[in-house]
Enzyme design. Structure first.
Site, PDB file in Angstrom:
ATOM      1  N   HIS A 190       0.793  -1.234   0.000  1.00 20.94           N
ATOM      2  CA  HIS A 190       0.000   0.000   0.000  1.00 20.94           C
ATOM      3  C   HIS A 190       0.826   1.286   0.000  1.00 20.94           C
ATOM      4  CE1 HIS A 190       0.375   0.321   4.358  1.00 20.94           C
ATOM      5  NE2 HIS A 190      -0.571  -0.525   4.654  1.00 20.94           N
ATOM      6  N   HIS A 202      -5.781  -8.017  14.866  1.00 23.06           N
ATOM      7  CA  HIS A 202      -5.762  -6.857  13.963  1.00 23.06           C
ATOM      8  C   HIS A 202      -6.570  -7.200  12.719  1.00 23.06           C
ATOM      9  CE1 HIS A 202      -4.575  -3.349  11.877  1.00 23.06           C
ATOM     10  NE2 HIS A 202      -3.425  -3.720  11.392  1.00 23.06           N
ATOM     11  N   GLU A 246      -6.691  -5.716   9.759  1.00 24.96           N
ATOM     12  CA  GLU A 246      -6.189  -5.366   8.430  1.00 24.96           C
ATOM     13  C   GLU A 246      -6.050  -6.650   7.601  1.00 24.96           C
ATOM     14  OE1 GLU A 246      -2.747  -2.844   8.667  1.00 24.96           O
ATOM     15  OE2 GLU A 246      -3.031  -2.081   6.632  1.00 24.96           O
ATOM     16  N   ASP A 282      -4.089  -8.109   5.611  1.00 24.50           N
ATOM     17  CA  ASP A 282      -2.920  -8.987   5.555  1.00 24.50           C
ATOM     18  C   ASP A 282      -2.907  -9.968   6.731  1.00 24.50           C
ATOM     19  OD1 ASP A 282      -2.577  -6.596   6.960  1.00 24.50           O
ATOM     20  OD2 ASP A 282      -0.404  -6.610   6.757  1.00 24.50           O
ATOM     21  N   HIS A 335      -1.634   0.072  15.237  1.00 26.49           N
ATOM     22  CA  HIS A 335      -1.792   1.325  14.535  1.00 26.49           C
ATOM     23  C   HIS A 335      -3.199   1.531  13.972  1.00 26.49           C
ATOM     24  CE1 HIS A 335      -1.429  -0.210  10.209  1.00 26.49           C
ATOM     25  NE2 HIS A 335      -1.254  -1.269  10.951  1.00 26.49           N
ATOM     26  N   ASP A 346       0.914  -5.779  14.603  1.00 27.97           N
ATOM     27  CA  ASP A 346       1.902  -5.040  13.817  1.00 27.97           C
ATOM     28  C   ASP A 346       2.963  -4.373  14.702  1.00 27.97           C
ATOM     29  OD1 ASP A 346       0.959  -5.776  11.348  1.00 27.97           O
ATOM     30  OD2 ASP A 346      -0.293  -4.015  11.059  1.00 27.97           O
ATOM     31  N   TYR A 360       9.778   0.353   9.147  1.00 32.98           N
ATOM     32  CA  TYR A 360       8.387   0.037   9.484  1.00 32.98           C
ATOM     33  C   TYR A 360       7.840   1.077  10.469  1.00 32.98           C
ATOM     34  CZ  TYR A 360       4.267  -2.789  10.280  1.00 32.98           C
ATOM     35  OH  TYR A 360       2.973  -3.228  10.334  1.00 32.98           O
ATOM     36  N   HIS A 366       4.560  -9.405  11.377  1.00 36.09           N
ATOM     37  CA  HIS A 366       5.444  -9.322  10.207  1.00 36.09           C
ATOM     38  C   HIS A 366       6.886  -9.450  10.680  1.00 36.09           C
ATOM     39  CE1 HIS A 366       2.373  -7.731   7.463  1.00 36.09           C
ATOM     40  NE2 HIS A 366       2.066  -6.806   8.349  1.00 36.09           N
TER      41      HIS A 366
END
Lengths: 53, 398
Positions: free
Chosen positions: B28, B82, B84, B86, B148, B167, B193, B226
């Site tokens: 992104h 989370h 999101e 991914d 986040h 994250d 990151y 990650h």
């Protein structure tokens, strides 16, 4: 009455509108918003808000 | 469902069952030059529990890794730290396949998952501080709102002392190796990151680090969603996050610019020489060769930002507008800097760059502009601008 902006997410608290969904009636000035109220969008507390510039 | 993919043992009861994305180079808008991983974790308690999932196209890879440890259908609980995509993308298929007893998320996570998948899965909200008995193991939930996303949550496996931090403390780094001590690239990628994902929420990061410190949790390992698992340097990455969040100015300048006929380039190099002569470590980043996310990354441990743009049809050059918009969103604090640029007729871009820097809160010195090609006087002015920025930076660092 002054509007306040949530610094993480950008939500604007407008005293004229209040946050009736979370017990804050329209016309509530920022100072009278309960201390345990949180941003209806991202959930952070009042301390993360700043006056709108 | 078995396949070539293997789980990696993290502790006696915890397995990494994520996926490695060797391909991705644009996450992104963030240049992931080393790819990434989507980490999911399997806790083999009496009630096997899956913590987070992977991006949807990697669902089979995750299921294959789970199958190297247990039948995926034996998983009783799924925790979504989370929402999101991914980390949640595989959820609909996985839930349909294994039919868990419970799917858990934070209160904001329940809303976010529903708004992503428009499904009828009854996701249950867990509260900050709530604990869940997995049968022989206990998981505690810690909300990490806006670190986040509003839904962000950490889960802490008591006993083993593993903090599943979504994250938090993560990085984009595809590797066959799963642990921090095996991946020497870790600090560069962790900084990148932080700079690109967490920087706007630095005040909240500091509050969260404080909350973690006061909670009495002493994680032996931090397992993010990650990149590598922190088993050696867990305390160090937490402390680095604190430093990055405080954004103290450092003795480094980043000069970003684009150029049409080489004139803004000449001003950039002259300004850089002024900074270097004044003892400031300086990085010149022409935007034809540097990605916005690398500019953000280099700025993390800097104290000065100088931005140069030619004027094209009364506007800032598009690559410069891109990086300014991106950096403004990241809300970097405590920077000094300057605007500069060359122009042909009226030079509108200089004011636009200056205004953008002012809006970002950068304390600027007098800008430098020149018509067409810089002469010796213009180069002197640019050099002098570099020296003035250096002086302001030294003051800011005191």
């Amino acid at each position: 009455m002054k509007k306040y902006v949530c610094t993480p997410c950008g939500y604007v608290y407008d005293p004229a509108v209040g946050d009736p969904g979370h017990g804050v009636p329209p016309g509530t000035p920022w100072e009278k918003v309960p201390e345990d109220w949180s941003c209806p969008v991202c959930g952070v507390g009042k301390d993360m808000f700043e006056p709108e510039s | 469902m078995k396949g070539p993919f293997q789980a990696v043992k993290v502790t006696d009861k915890v397995y990494w069952v994520g996926a490695i994305d060797w391909d991705i180079r644009d996450f992104h808008g963030y240049a992931t030059s080393r790819g990434t991983t989507y980490n999911a974790y399997l806790v083999m308690a009496d009630k096997p529990t899956l913590i987070d999932t992977v991006k949807a196209p990697f669902t089979d890879e995750m299921l294959s890794r789970i199958s190297s440890v247990c039948d995926p259908k034996s998983i009783r609980t799924i925790v979504s730290n989370h929402s999101e995509m991914d980390h949640s993308g595989a959820l609909p298929r996985v839930i349909e396949l294994i039919k868990p007893e419970k799917v858990l998320a934070s209160a904001m996570g329940v809303k976010a998952l529903n708004a992503h998948f428009h499904w009828d899965v009854p996701v249950q909200a867990v509260k900050d501080g709530e604990k869940l008995d997995l049968g022989g193991e206990r998981l505690a939930f810690i909300e990490s709102r806006m670190v986040h996303w509003p839904d962000s949550m950490f889960s802490y496996l008591e006993g083993a002392g593993v903090l599943f931090s979504n994250d938090g403390f993560g990085m984009h780094l595809a590797s066959s190796l799963r642990f921090d001590d095996e991946t020497p690239e870790r600090y560069d990628e962790a900084a990148k990151y932080y700079a690109n994902i967490l920087l706007p929420f630095s005040d909240i990061v500091l509050a969260l680090l404080d909350k973690l410190a006061k909670s009495g949790l002493a994680p032996k390992m931090i397992a993010p969603d990650h990149g590598p698992i922190w088993r050696q340097d867990a305390a160090k990455i937490v402390s680095l996050w604190g430093e990055w969040a405080r954004q103290k100015p450092r003795n480094k300048a980043v000069v970003v610019f684009d150029t049409m006929w080489g004139s803004t380039d000449k001003l950039a190099r002259a300004a850089a020489e002024g900074l270097i002569a004044a003892g400031v470590k300086t990085l010149v980043m022409p935007l034809r060769g540097n990605h916005r996310s690398d500019v953000a990354s280099e700025l993390l441990e800097a104290g000065a930002l100088l931005v140069g743009s030619p004027t094209i049809n009364k506007q800032v050059f598009p690559t410069v507008a891109d990086v300014l918009s991106y950096l403004k969103g990241l809300r970097r604090k405590n920077l000094v800097g300057a605007a500069f640029g060359s122009y042909g007729w009226a030079g509108e871009s200089l004011k636009q760059v200056q205004d953008a820097l002012t809006e970002m809160g950068v304390a600027t010195v007098e800008p430098v502009k020149c018509q067409y090609v810089p002469d010796a006087a213009a180069l002197d002015a640019a050099y002098g601008m570099g020296q003035k920025v250096a002086a302001r930076l030294k003051e800011a660092m005191r």
